[in-house]
Design an enzyme around this catalytic site. Structure first.
Site, PDB file in Angstrom:
ATOM      1  N   ASP A  34      27.077  58.115  48.986  1.00  0.00           N
ATOM      2  CA  ASP A  34      26.603  56.781  49.383  1.00  0.00           C
ATOM      3  C   ASP A  34      26.953  55.707  48.352  1.00  0.00           C
ATOM      4  O   ASP A  34      26.533  54.558  48.477  1.00  0.00           O
ATOM      5  CB  ASP A  34      25.085  56.806  49.614  1.00  0.00           C
ATOM      6  CG  ASP A  34      24.308  57.211  48.364  1.00  0.00           C
ATOM      7  OD1 ASP A  34      24.955  57.470  47.322  1.00  0.00           O
ATOM      8  OD2 ASP A  34      23.071  57.256  48.419  1.00  0.00           O
ATOM      9  N   GLU A  36      26.108  55.723  45.077  1.00  0.00           N
ATOM     10  CA  GLU A  36      25.244  55.695  43.890  1.00  0.00           C
ATOM     11  C   GLU A  36      25.900  56.479  42.751  1.00  0.00           C
ATOM     12  O   GLU A  36      26.597  57.471  42.984  1.00  0.00           O
ATOM     13  CB  GLU A  36      23.866  56.297  44.215  1.00  0.00           C
ATOM     14  CG  GLU A  36      23.030  55.372  45.074  1.00  0.00           C
ATOM     15  CD  GLU A  36      21.625  55.907  45.323  1.00  0.00           C
ATOM     16  OE1 GLU A  36      21.279  56.999  44.826  1.00  0.00           O
ATOM     17  OE2 GLU A  36      20.872  55.221  46.041  1.00  0.00           O
ATOM     18  N   ASP A 154      42.318  24.927  25.056  1.00  0.00           N
ATOM     19  CA  ASP A 154      41.349  23.819  25.145  1.00  0.00           C
ATOM     20  C   ASP A 154      40.574  23.727  23.835  1.00  0.00           C
ATOM     21  O   ASP A 154      40.705  24.582  22.951  1.00  0.00           O
ATOM     22  CB  ASP A 154      40.392  24.011  26.332  1.00  0.00           C
ATOM     23  CG  ASP A 154      39.784  25.399  26.345  1.00  0.00           C
ATOM     24  OD1 ASP A 154      39.452  25.910  25.257  1.00  0.00           O
ATOM     25  OD2 ASP A 154      39.661  25.990  27.431  1.00  0.00           O
ATOM     26  N   LYS A 177      43.377  17.141  26.622  1.00  0.00           N
ATOM     27  CA  LYS A 177      43.515  16.517  27.947  1.00  0.00           C
ATOM     28  C   LYS A 177      43.127  15.053  27.799  1.00  0.00           C
ATOM     29  O   LYS A 177      42.012  14.753  27.351  1.00  0.00           O
ATOM     30  CB  LYS A 177      42.559  17.211  28.918  1.00  0.00           C
ATOM     31  CG  LYS A 177      42.956  17.049  30.367  1.00  0.00           C
ATOM     32  CD  LYS A 177      41.938  17.711  31.275  1.00  0.00           C
ATOM     33  CE  LYS A 177      42.385  19.065  31.743  1.00  0.00           C
ATOM     34  NZ  LYS A 177      41.508  19.657  32.742  1.00  0.00           N
ATOM     35  N   THR A 208      41.384  35.068  35.680  1.00  0.00           N
ATOM     36  CA  THR A 208      42.356  34.866  36.766  1.00  0.00           C
ATOM     37  C   THR A 208      43.744  34.547  36.215  1.00  0.00           C
ATOM     38  O   THR A 208      44.733  34.623  36.932  1.00  0.00           O
ATOM     39  CB  THR A 208      41.941  33.677  37.650  1.00  0.00           C
ATOM     40  OG1 THR A 208      41.985  32.471  36.860  1.00  0.00           O
ATOM     41  CG2 THR A 208      40.548  33.857  38.209  1.00  0.00           C
ATOM     42  N   THR A 211      44.045  29.462  33.425  1.00  0.00           N
ATOM     43  CA  THR A 211      44.062  28.642  32.200  1.00  0.00           C
ATOM     44  C   THR A 211      45.391  28.812  31.456  1.00  0.00           C
ATOM     45  O   THR A 211      46.016  27.836  31.032  1.00  0.00           O
ATOM     46  CB  THR A 211      42.880  29.057  31.278  1.00  0.00           C
ATOM     47  OG1 THR A 211      41.674  28.947  32.023  1.00  0.00           O
ATOM     48  CG2 THR A 211      42.813  28.202  30.028  1.00  0.00           C
TER      49      THR A 211
HETATM   50  C1  R5P Z   1      36.808  29.568  29.103  1.00  0.00           C
HETATM   51  O1  R5P Z   1      35.727  29.157  28.671  1.00  0.00           O
HETATM   52  C2  R5P Z   1      37.443  30.753  28.507  1.00  0.00           C
HETATM   53  O2  R5P Z   1      37.697  30.541  27.138  1.00  0.00           O
HETATM   54  C3  R5P Z   1      38.763  31.125  29.202  1.00  0.00           C
HETATM   55  O3  R5P Z   1      39.700  30.100  28.977  1.00  0.00           O
HETATM   56  C4  R5P Z   1      38.574  31.341  30.680  1.00  0.00           C
HETATM   57  O4  R5P Z   1      37.498  32.201  30.929  1.00  0.00           O
HETATM   58  C5  R5P Z   1      39.840  31.916  31.285  1.00  0.00           C
HETATM   59  O5  R5P Z   1      39.648  32.102  32.656  1.00  0.00           O
HETATM   60  P1  R5P Z   1      40.886  32.176  33.635  1.00  0.00           P
HETATM   61  O6  R5P Z   1      41.836  33.211  33.140  1.00  0.00           O
HETATM   62  O7  R5P Z   1      40.276  32.519  34.969  1.00  0.00           O
HETATM   63  O8  R5P Z   1      41.519  30.817  33.670  1.00  0.00           O
END
Ligand code: R5P
Length: 277
Positions: A34, A36, A154, A177, A208, A211
């Protein structure tokens, strides 16, 4: 002392056990029809170190079951990648503060908690027994004597990149930015010229890949000779790795907090030092 390797962190657990000159505990992990989970840990001693990253819901449930199985011992929970830390506040009314819930659960079992580069100070503030290890020195060491420039995507990762670059002995900067008009935003390194340079984008998490892909576009448009990226936690959700290569990233490297093919740097030594202290 025995080290218990959770399913998410077998390689790092083995490396930590070697550094501590102790054995891995015998574990049995099963999934019932199931869905678990079942956990058994045999031959535990007074002191137990559990190593399990939280990179999925199953990882979290398995961690809880392991902590329950060893609850008669003095337990250090090593959670190399602390998932759920990005939901470190209620961004909208009625939202769960996920990392607060996770912190309460873990600390109801563990006598000590160790993690690597948790997402934010806010996330860290929900723990009472947490020691945070910084992976930036090992990432910096990896690039020592390589002629690169390190860039934070960033301002949020600026301090981290500063530490990595000091170990690598290279220049560093962050992408700023700047709004030029209602329609136009300019993104470029705050002060460095990357034209003709080999650039390493350094971040804490690649999830993902969005960034890093955006940062790569900017750096390539500014004439960077090559772009690669280094991160602590290679979450690499879905086809993130493919997205990074398609964006022209030369190489992706990460630590072993999340065990992926790109995990070429180990944080075992840094964690073992805290465990011995
Ligand atoms: C943001 O605060 C983190 O430092 C990463 O830049 C972020 O989590 C990266 O996420 P992703 O790969 O989805 O852009």
């Amino acid at each position: 002392m025995k080290v218990v390797a959770g399913r998410a962190s077998p390689m790092l657990a083995k490396r930590i056990a070697e550094k501590l000159h102790c054995e891995l505990a015998k574990t049995t992990y099963k999934v019932f029809p199931d869905g678990e989970l079942y956990v058994r840990v045999e031959g535990i001693e007074d002191e137990v170190v559990v190593v399990q990253s939280i990179n999925s819901n199953d990882d979290l449930v398995q961690l809880m079951l392991i902590l329950d199985a060893v609850s008669n011992a003095n337990v250090t929970a090593v959670i190399p990648y602390m998932g759920y830390a990005r939901q470190d506040r209620a961004f909208n009314e009625g939202e769960a503060v996920s990392i607060r819930a996770v912190a309460r659960l873990i600390e109801s079992y563990a006598d000590r908690v160790i993690t690597v580069n948790i997402h934010s100070e806010k996330a860290k503030s929900y723990f009472k027994k947490l020691v945070e290890v910084d992976a930036m020195p090992v990432i910096g060491e990896y690039y020592k004597e390589k002629d690169v420039v390190m860039i934070s995507p960033d301002l949020g990762s600026y301090d981290r990149v500063k530490v990595a670059s000091s170990y690598a002995g290279c220049d560093f900067d962050y992408l700023e930015k700047r709004r030029i008009s209602a329609e136009e935003v300019e993104i470029k390194p705050k002060s460095l010229n990357v034209k003709g340079r080999d650039v390493v984008i350094v971040d804490d998490i690649i999830s993902t890949g969005g960034t890093i892909v955006e940062a790569t576009k900017v750096l390539k448009s500014l004439g960077a000779k090559s772009v690669e990226c280094a991160c602590v936690h290679a979450v690499l959700a879905g086809d993130a790795l493919n997205k990074l290569y398609l964006a022209g990233i030369k190489c992706v490297i990460a630590t072993d907090t999340v065990e992926k093919p790109v995990s070429v740097i180990s944080v075992a030594d840094a964690i073992a030092k805290v465990l011995k202290s």
